[in-house]
Design a protein around this motif. Structure first.
Motif, PDB file in Angstrom:
ATOM      1  N   LYS A 240       7.080   9.784 -13.497  1.00 38.94           N
ATOM      2  CA  LYS A 240       7.204   8.440 -14.053  1.00 38.94           C
ATOM      3  C   LYS A 240       8.332   7.665 -13.365  1.00 38.94           C
ATOM      4  N   ALA A 241       9.491   8.293 -13.210  1.00 44.14           N
ATOM      5  CA  ALA A 241      10.639   7.637 -12.590  1.00 44.14           C
ATOM      6  C   ALA A 241      10.372   7.316 -11.119  1.00 44.14           C
ATOM      7  N   MET A 242       9.785   8.258 -10.406  1.00 45.10           N
ATOM      8  CA  MET A 242       9.517   8.031  -8.983  1.00 45.10           C
ATOM      9  C   MET A 242       8.412   6.988  -8.799  1.00 45.10           C
ATOM     10  N   THR A 243       7.433   6.980  -9.681  1.00 49.96           N
ATOM     11  CA  THR A 243       6.375   5.970  -9.611  1.00 49.96           C
ATOM     12  C   THR A 243       6.964   4.586  -9.854  1.00 49.96           C
ATOM     13  N   SER A 244       7.861   4.487 -10.816  1.00 51.74           N
ATOM     14  CA  SER A 244       8.517   3.218 -11.109  1.00 51.74           C
ATOM     15  C   SER A 244       9.313   2.736  -9.901  1.00 51.74           C
ATOM     16  N   ARG A 245      10.063   3.638  -9.291  1.00 48.38           N
ATOM     17  CA  ARG A 245      10.856   3.271  -8.105  1.00 48.38           C
ATOM     18  C   ARG A 245       9.950   2.852  -6.957  1.00 48.38           C
ATOM     19  N   MET A 246       8.832   3.533  -6.782  1.00 42.77           N
ATOM     20  CA  MET A 246       7.905   3.190  -5.717  1.00 42.77           C
ATOM     21  C   MET A 246       7.348   1.780  -5.933  1.00 42.77           C
TER      22      MET A 246
ATOM     23  N   GLU B  45       0.806  -1.211   0.000  1.00 38.64           N
ATOM     24  CA  GLU B  45       0.000   0.000   0.000  1.00 38.64           C
ATOM     25  C   GLU B  45       0.847   1.272   0.000  1.00 38.64           C
ATOM     26  N   LEU B  46       1.998   1.263  -0.633  1.00 39.46           N
ATOM     27  CA  LEU B  46       2.809   2.477  -0.668  1.00 39.46           C
ATOM     28  C   LEU B  46       2.075   3.577  -1.422  1.00 39.46           C
ATOM     29  N   ILE B  47       2.025   4.745  -0.826  1.00 42.68           N
ATOM     30  CA  ILE B  47       1.334   5.858  -1.482  1.00 42.68           C
ATOM     31  C   ILE B  47       2.244   7.059  -1.690  1.00 42.68           C
ATOM     32  N   GLY B  48       3.462   6.989  -1.162  1.00 45.28           N
ATOM     33  CA  GLY B  48       4.343   8.136  -1.303  1.00 45.28           C
ATOM     34  C   GLY B  48       5.804   7.750  -1.296  1.00 45.28           C
ATOM     35  N   LEU B  49       6.612   8.650  -1.852  1.00 42.88           N
ATOM     36  CA  LEU B  49       8.054   8.448  -1.910  1.00 42.88           C
ATOM     37  C   LEU B  49       8.742   9.805  -1.849  1.00 42.88           C
ATOM     38  N   ARG B  50       9.812   9.878  -1.045  1.00 41.60           N
ATOM     39  CA  ARG B  50      10.665  11.069  -1.021  1.00 41.60           C
ATOM     40  C   ARG B  50      12.006  10.693  -1.618  1.00 41.60           C
ATOM     41  N   LYS B  51      12.506  11.550  -2.488  1.00 37.15           N
ATOM     42  CA  LYS B  51      13.819  11.305  -3.100  1.00 37.15           C
ATOM     43  C   LYS B  51      14.414  12.621  -3.565  1.00 37.15           C
ATOM     44  N   ASP B  52      15.632  12.875  -3.134  1.00 35.39           N
ATOM     45  CA  ASP B  52      16.394  14.052  -3.569  1.00 35.39           C
ATOM     46  C   ASP B  52      15.609  15.357  -3.437  1.00 35.39           C
ATOM     47  N   GLY B  53      14.922  15.532  -2.341  1.00 32.42           N
ATOM     48  CA  GLY B  53      14.177  16.768  -2.109  1.00 32.42           C
ATOM     49  C   GLY B  53      12.806  16.820  -2.762  1.00 32.42           C
TER      50      GLY B  53
ATOM     51  N   LYS C  93      -9.262  14.885  -5.335  1.00 27.22           N
ATOM     52  CA  LYS C  93     -10.399  13.995  -5.562  1.00 27.22           C
ATOM     53  C   LYS C  93     -10.215  13.082  -6.770  1.00 27.22           C
ATOM     54  N   LYS C  94      -9.397  13.485  -7.753  1.00 21.47           N
ATOM     55  CA  LYS C  94      -9.162  12.656  -8.938  1.00 21.47           C
ATOM     56  C   LYS C  94      -8.172  11.539  -8.657  1.00 21.47           C
ATOM     57  N   ARG C  95      -7.488  11.616  -7.541  1.00 25.48           N
ATOM     58  CA  ARG C  95      -6.484  10.629  -7.136  1.00 25.48           C
ATOM     59  C   ARG C  95      -5.345  10.498  -8.145  1.00 25.48           C
ATOM     60  N   GLU C  96      -4.971  11.593  -8.738  1.00 28.41           N
ATOM     61  CA  GLU C  96      -3.834  11.631  -9.652  1.00 28.41           C
ATOM     62  C   GLU C  96      -2.569  11.880  -8.847  1.00 28.41           C
ATOM     63  N   PRO C  97      -1.399  11.546  -9.402  1.00 29.68           N
ATOM     64  CA  PRO C  97      -0.151  11.794  -8.691  1.00 29.68           C
ATOM     65  C   PRO C  97       0.026  13.281  -8.372  1.00 29.68           C
TER      66      PRO C  97
ATOM     67  N   LYS D 238       8.913  14.930  -3.326  1.00 32.38           N
ATOM     68  CA  LYS D 238       7.940  14.043  -2.688  1.00 32.38           C
ATOM     69  C   LYS D 238       6.820  13.771  -3.685  1.00 32.38           C
ATOM     70  N   LEU D 239       6.566  12.483  -3.908  1.00 32.25           N
ATOM     71  CA  LEU D 239       5.497  12.055  -4.796  1.00 32.25           C
ATOM     72  C   LEU D 239       4.427  11.351  -3.979  1.00 32.25           C
ATOM     73  N   LEU D 240       3.191  11.733  -4.172  1.00 29.54           N
ATOM     74  CA  LEU D 240       2.046  11.071  -3.548  1.00 29.54           C
ATOM     75  C   LEU D 240       1.177  10.496  -4.656  1.00 29.54           C
ATOM     76  N   LEU D 241       0.886   9.204  -4.561  1.00 32.21           N
ATOM     77  CA  LEU D 241       0.064   8.572  -5.597  1.00 32.21           C
ATOM     78  C   LEU D 241      -1.405   8.496  -5.229  1.00 32.21           C
ATOM     79  N   ASN D 242      -1.717   8.566  -3.967  1.00 40.65           N
ATOM     80  CA  ASN D 242      -3.097   8.475  -3.518  1.00 40.65           C
ATOM     81  C   ASN D 242      -3.295   9.476  -2.385  1.00 40.65           C
ATOM     82  N   PRO D 243      -3.246  10.755  -2.699  1.00 41.97           N
ATOM     83  CA  PRO D 243      -3.228  11.764  -1.645  1.00 41.97           C
ATOM     84  C   PRO D 243      -4.535  11.975  -0.901  1.00 41.97           C
ATOM     85  N   GLY D 244      -5.608  11.342  -1.309  1.00 42.09           N
ATOM     86  CA  GLY D 244      -6.846  11.406  -0.541  1.00 42.09           C
ATOM     87  C   GLY D 244      -7.682  12.641  -0.787  1.00 42.09           C
ATOM     88  N   LYS D 245      -8.168  13.249   0.288  1.00 45.68           N
ATOM     89  CA  LYS D 245      -9.151  14.331   0.193  1.00 45.68           C
ATOM     90  C   LYS D 245      -8.648  15.560  -0.560  1.00 45.68           C
TER      91      LYS D 245
END
Length: 85
Positions: free
Chosen positions: A51-57, A3-11, A23-27, A13-20
């Motif tokens: 794309k790169a961070m999503t792949s790593r996640m 259930e990973l929803i986020g990743l931090r890398k090199d300053g 509402k579109k639940r886009e990255p 932060k990517l959120l894939l399911n940020p919630g409220k």
């Protein structure tokens, strides 16, 4: 998978399911050094980074899932503590 929803890398932060907030639940992508409050979503201007961070996640998620132990179960009853000698 997990259930990973986020990743931090090199300053960043990517959120894939940020919630409220989204509402579109886009990255959503944030550059934390310049936007500590995470109010400026840069995902539309940084599609390759998304794309790169999503792949790593997904890689990390697969590694975590592969390393998980199965839940321990048994069909034998477990005594309550007062029944243990």
């Amino acid at each position: 998978n997990g259930e990973l929803i986020g990743l931090r890398k090199d300053g960043w932060k990517l959120l894939l399911n940020p919630g409220k907030k989204n509402k579109k639940r886009e990255p959503m992508l944030f550059q934390l050094m310049d936007d500590i409050s995470e109010s400026n979503d840069l995902s539309s201007t940084q599609p390759e980074r998304v794309k790169a961070m999503t792949s790593r996640m997904r890689e990390l998620d697969n590694e975590i899932t592969a390393s998980q132990r199965p839940a321990w179960t048994t069909d034998k009853p477990h005594p309550w503590p007062k029944e243990i000698d």
